[in-house]
Scaffold this motif. Structure first.
Motif, PDB file in Angstrom:
ATOM      1  N   ALA A  47       1.092  -1.271  -0.070  1.00 40.67           N
ATOM      2  CA  ALA A  47      -0.067   0.049  -0.070  1.00 40.67           C
ATOM      3  C   ALA A  47       0.879   1.244   0.156  1.00 40.67           C
ATOM      4  O   ALA A  47       1.692   1.272   0.738  1.00 40.67           O
ATOM      5  N   TYR A  48       0.735   2.219  -1.093  1.00 33.17           N
ATOM      6  CA  TYR A  48       1.596   3.075  -1.160  1.00 33.17           C
ATOM      7  C   TYR A  48       1.134   4.625  -1.396  1.00 33.17           C
ATOM      8  O   TYR A  48      -0.084   4.522  -1.642  1.00 33.17           O
ATOM      9  N   ILE A  49       1.722   5.545  -1.074  1.00 37.57           N
ATOM     10  CA  ILE A  49       1.434   6.898  -1.408  1.00 37.57           C
ATOM     11  C   ILE A  49       2.496   7.653  -2.010  1.00 37.57           C
ATOM     12  O   ILE A  49       3.586   7.203  -2.002  1.00 37.57           O
ATOM     13  N   GLU A  50       2.225   8.929  -2.755  1.00 35.64           N
ATOM     14  CA  GLU A  50       3.279   9.571  -3.375  1.00 35.64           C
ATOM     15  C   GLU A  50       3.908  10.266  -2.289  1.00 35.64           C
ATOM     16  O   GLU A  50       3.182  10.944  -1.191  1.00 35.64           O
ATOM     17  N   LYS A  51       5.063  10.948  -2.601  1.00 41.40           N
ATOM     18  CA  LYS A  51       5.925  11.984  -1.490  1.00 41.40           C
ATOM     19  C   LYS A  51       5.088  13.062  -1.270  1.00 41.40           C
ATOM     20  O   LYS A  51       5.039  13.616  -0.276  1.00 41.40           O
ATOM     21  N   ASP A  52       4.463  13.578  -2.104  1.00 41.63           N
ATOM     22  CA  ASP A  52       3.617  14.912  -2.245  1.00 41.63           C
ATOM     23  C   ASP A  52       2.252  14.823  -1.530  1.00 41.63           C
ATOM     24  O   ASP A  52       1.640  15.958  -1.393  1.00 41.63           O
ATOM     25  N   ALA A  53       2.066  13.666  -0.968  1.00 36.84           N
ATOM     26  CA  ALA A  53       0.490  13.568  -0.084  1.00 36.84           C
ATOM     27  C   ALA A  53       0.577  13.936   0.942  1.00 36.84           C
ATOM     28  O   ALA A  53       1.607  14.383   1.640  1.00 36.84           O
ATOM     29  N   THR A  54      -0.488  14.119   1.580  1.00 42.58           N
ATOM     30  CA  THR A  54      -0.703  14.569   3.004  1.00 42.58           C
ATOM     31  C   THR A  54      -1.007  13.499   4.088  1.00 42.58           C
ATOM     32  O   THR A  54      -1.187  12.380   3.706  1.00 42.58           O
ATOM     33  N   VAL A  55      -0.994  13.720   5.127  1.00 40.54           N
ATOM     34  CA  VAL A  55      -1.186  12.775   6.248  1.00 40.54           C
ATOM     35  C   VAL A  55      -2.639  12.305   5.966  1.00 40.54           C
ATOM     36  O   VAL A  55      -2.790  11.210   6.147  1.00 40.54           O
ATOM     37  N   GLN A  56      -3.476  13.099   5.618  1.00 38.61           N
ATOM     38  CA  GLN A  56      -5.030  12.670   5.338  1.00 38.61           C
ATOM     39  C   GLN A  56      -5.172  11.570   4.393  1.00 38.61           C
ATOM     40  O   GLN A  56      -5.806  10.708   4.424  1.00 38.61           O
ATOM     41  N   ALA A  58      -2.825   9.668   3.601  1.00 37.87           N
ATOM     42  CA  ALA A  58      -2.219   8.350   4.130  1.00 37.87           C
ATOM     43  C   ALA A  58      -3.074   7.652   5.146  1.00 37.87           C
ATOM     44  O   ALA A  58      -3.406   6.338   4.833  1.00 37.87           O
ATOM     45  N   LEU A  59      -3.746   8.290   5.973  1.00 38.62           N
ATOM     46  CA  LEU A  59      -4.994   7.902   6.555  1.00 38.62           C
ATOM     47  C   LEU A  59      -6.096   7.164   5.770  1.00 38.62           C
ATOM     48  O   LEU A  59      -6.487   6.009   5.956  1.00 38.62           O
ATOM     49  N   ASP A  60      -6.607   7.829   4.654  1.00 41.17           N
ATOM     50  CA  ASP A  60      -7.410   7.303   3.683  1.00 41.17           C
ATOM     51  C   ASP A  60      -6.908   6.141   3.257  1.00 41.17           C
ATOM     52  O   ASP A  60      -7.695   5.082   3.132  1.00 41.17           O
ATOM     53  N   VAL A  61      -5.762   5.953   2.627  1.00 42.08           N
ATOM     54  CA  VAL A  61      -5.406   4.564   2.283  1.00 42.08           C
ATOM     55  C   VAL A  61      -5.243   3.573   3.298  1.00 42.08           C
ATOM     56  O   VAL A  61      -5.616   2.404   2.849  1.00 42.08           O
ATOM     57  N   MET A  62      -4.670   3.922   4.357  1.00 45.36           N
ATOM     58  CA  MET A  62      -4.755   2.741   5.460  1.00 45.36           C
ATOM     59  C   MET A  62      -6.010   2.423   5.880  1.00 45.36           C
ATOM     60  O   MET A  62      -6.319   1.296   6.147  1.00 45.36           O
ATOM     61  N   ALA A  63      -6.963   3.484   5.947  1.00 45.27           N
ATOM     62  CA  ALA A  63      -8.492   2.844   6.308  1.00 45.27           C
ATOM     63  C   ALA A  63      -9.213   2.162   5.005  1.00 45.27           C
ATOM     64  O   ALA A  63      -9.746   1.124   5.286  1.00 45.27           O
ATOM     65  N   LYS A  64      -8.565   2.445   3.997  1.00 45.39           N
ATOM     66  CA  LYS A  64      -9.557   1.644   2.810  1.00 45.39           C
ATOM     67  C   LYS A  64      -8.777   0.309   2.782  1.00 45.39           C
ATOM     68  O   LYS A  64      -9.627  -0.820   2.455  1.00 45.39           O
ATOM     69  N   ARG A  98      -3.166  16.494  10.048  1.00 48.08           N
ATOM     70  CA  ARG A  98      -3.781  15.966   8.826  1.00 48.08           C
ATOM     71  C   ARG A  98      -3.669  16.684   7.579  1.00 48.08           C
ATOM     72  O   ARG A  98      -3.594  16.014   6.627  1.00 48.08           O
ATOM     73  N   ALA A  99      -3.537  17.739   7.488  1.00 42.60           N
ATOM     74  CA  ALA A  99      -3.422  18.556   6.284  1.00 42.60           C
ATOM     75  C   ALA A  99      -2.004  18.820   5.824  1.00 42.60           C
ATOM     76  O   ALA A  99      -1.891  19.309   4.856  1.00 42.60           O
ATOM     77  N   LYS A 100      -1.200  18.306   6.828  1.00 44.01           N
ATOM     78  CA  LYS A 100       0.313  18.610   6.710  1.00 44.01           C
ATOM     79  C   LYS A 100       0.907  17.443   5.646  1.00 44.01           C
ATOM     80  O   LYS A 100       0.394  16.380   5.587  1.00 44.01           O
ATOM     81  N   PRO A 101       2.034  17.886   5.159  1.00 40.96           N
ATOM     82  CA  PRO A 101       2.919  17.193   4.010  1.00 40.96           C
ATOM     83  C   PRO A 101       3.373  15.628   4.952  1.00 40.96           C
ATOM     84  O   PRO A 101       3.729  15.660   6.019  1.00 40.96           O
ATOM     85  N   ILE A 102       3.195  14.578   4.302  1.00 40.66           N
ATOM     86  CA  ILE A 102       3.341  13.251   5.029  1.00 40.66           C
ATOM     87  C   ILE A 102       4.857  13.139   5.035  1.00 40.66           C
ATOM     88  O   ILE A 102       5.174  12.715   6.355  1.00 40.66           O
TER      89      ILE A 102
END
Lengths: 161, 157
Positions: A47-56, A58-64, A98-102
């Motif tokens: 499960a991955y996100i890109e580097k420019d994503a936000t904390v939110q 990441a949380l969405d991917v973890m929940a999904k 949540r709105a800050k960069p990951i």
């Protein structure tokens, strides 16, 4: 003109491995730890996100995917890792994060193993290094999955019980 | 003696155990999270009046609360996961019971209780891995930790 080789006289050549004894293992688990490969362990799909994503994000991917860890990728390479422990330590007490960069909250430059490494190396990172989630790389350094504590324990249980 | 014999004969007391953090069900989730953070643990046990474990509140539950934007002032008892009977082991039980408990319950943490059933410590996947590493120090504890699998250019190129 090709090189002319003199034929080897009998007794002249000594096999450097003639007295080599292959390692013997006292235990089935020891054999598996040393002789098999990480690719034979149960690796969790990535499960991955890109580097420019936000904390939110990441949380969405973890929940999904109901996973406790996401890899933060930069051009296909593992730039960082963000896990449930980071949520516990850095996110839970402050909703504004949540709105800050990951990249502000992830663990940068995670320790990795290759699919061709032995399971003992992965266990070293977990038991000695204290890393719970380890990205698994193929020979081209691309992340192919995650080795987590649950599946590693299942792997050990399979050879212990 | 091999590892297989050791896990049958050695007791839970010989596993690497961690000090358990216990809370009552009426504590807020926010306070439980603070306790987990301070003790560097991913789990707290929720106990009853007699000190016996009723449930556990782990970082997975924290993740669900945060992802679901659930207010953290709610009581931890509302969000805990009940511990099944095989989720608890005694100090005198063989190590194999920890393995079986984790296999049956698919739990990461097991509660270690005394003869009266009170929580004394916790063990789990990390403790098991450390136990296996202690049995194979030459194979596991000594590793060449190079980050690269192969060189980028040919040797001497």
């Amino acid at each position: 003109m090709g090189r002319i080789r003199n034929p080897v006289e009998p007794g002249e050549f000594e096999d450097p491995l003639h007295n080599y004894d292959p390692p013997t293992h006292s235990d089935e688990l020891e054999r598996v730890l040393c002789d098999s490969q990480v690719s034979q362990m149960p690796i969790t799909p990535l499960a991955y996100i890109e580097k420019d994503a936000t904390v939110q994000d990441a949380l969405d991917v973890m929940a999904k995917y109901e996973c406790s860890c996401v890899v933060v990728q930069d051009a296909g390479r593992a730039a960082g890792i963000f896990s449930a422990r980071d949520v516990l330590n850095k996110i839970a007490h402050d909703p504004a994060t949540r709105a800050k960069p990951i990249t502000e909250f992830m663990t940068h430059g995670p320790r990795t193993v290759y699919v061709t490494d032995c399971p003992a190396k992965a266990l070293n990172l977990m038991a000695v290094g204290g890393f719970r989630h380890i990205p698994v790389l193929d020979v081209d350094d691309k992340v192919v999955g995650i080795l987590g504590p649950r599946r590693t324990t299942e792997f050990l249980q399979e050879h212990l019980i | 003696m091999g590892l297989r014999e050791d896990i049958m004969n050695e007791t839970v007391a010989q596993l690497p155990l961690r000090k358990a953090v216990t809370v009552t069900a009426d504590l807020s989730a926010k306070e439980a999270i603070r306790l987990m953070r301070d003790s560097k643990l991913g789990c707290v046990f929720v106990i009853d009046d007699q000190g016996r474990p009723m449930g556990k509140f782990t970082e997975r539950q924290v993740l669900k609360l945060v992802c679901g934007c659930v207010p953290l002032d709610q009581q931890v008892g509302k969000h805990m996961v009940k511990i099944p009977e095989c989720g608890c082991v005694r100090l005198t039980d063989p190590v194999v019971k920890v393995l079986e408990g984790m296999k049956q319950t698919r739990l990461r943490f097991l509660c270690v209780v005394d003869d009266a059933g009170k929580v004394v410590s916790l063990t789990g996947q990390k403790g098991l891995m450390e136990y296996v590493a202690d049995h194979f120090p030459r194979q596991i504890k000594v590793q060449v930790m190079t980050s690269k699998l192969h060189m980028n250019t040919r040797e001497g190129a």
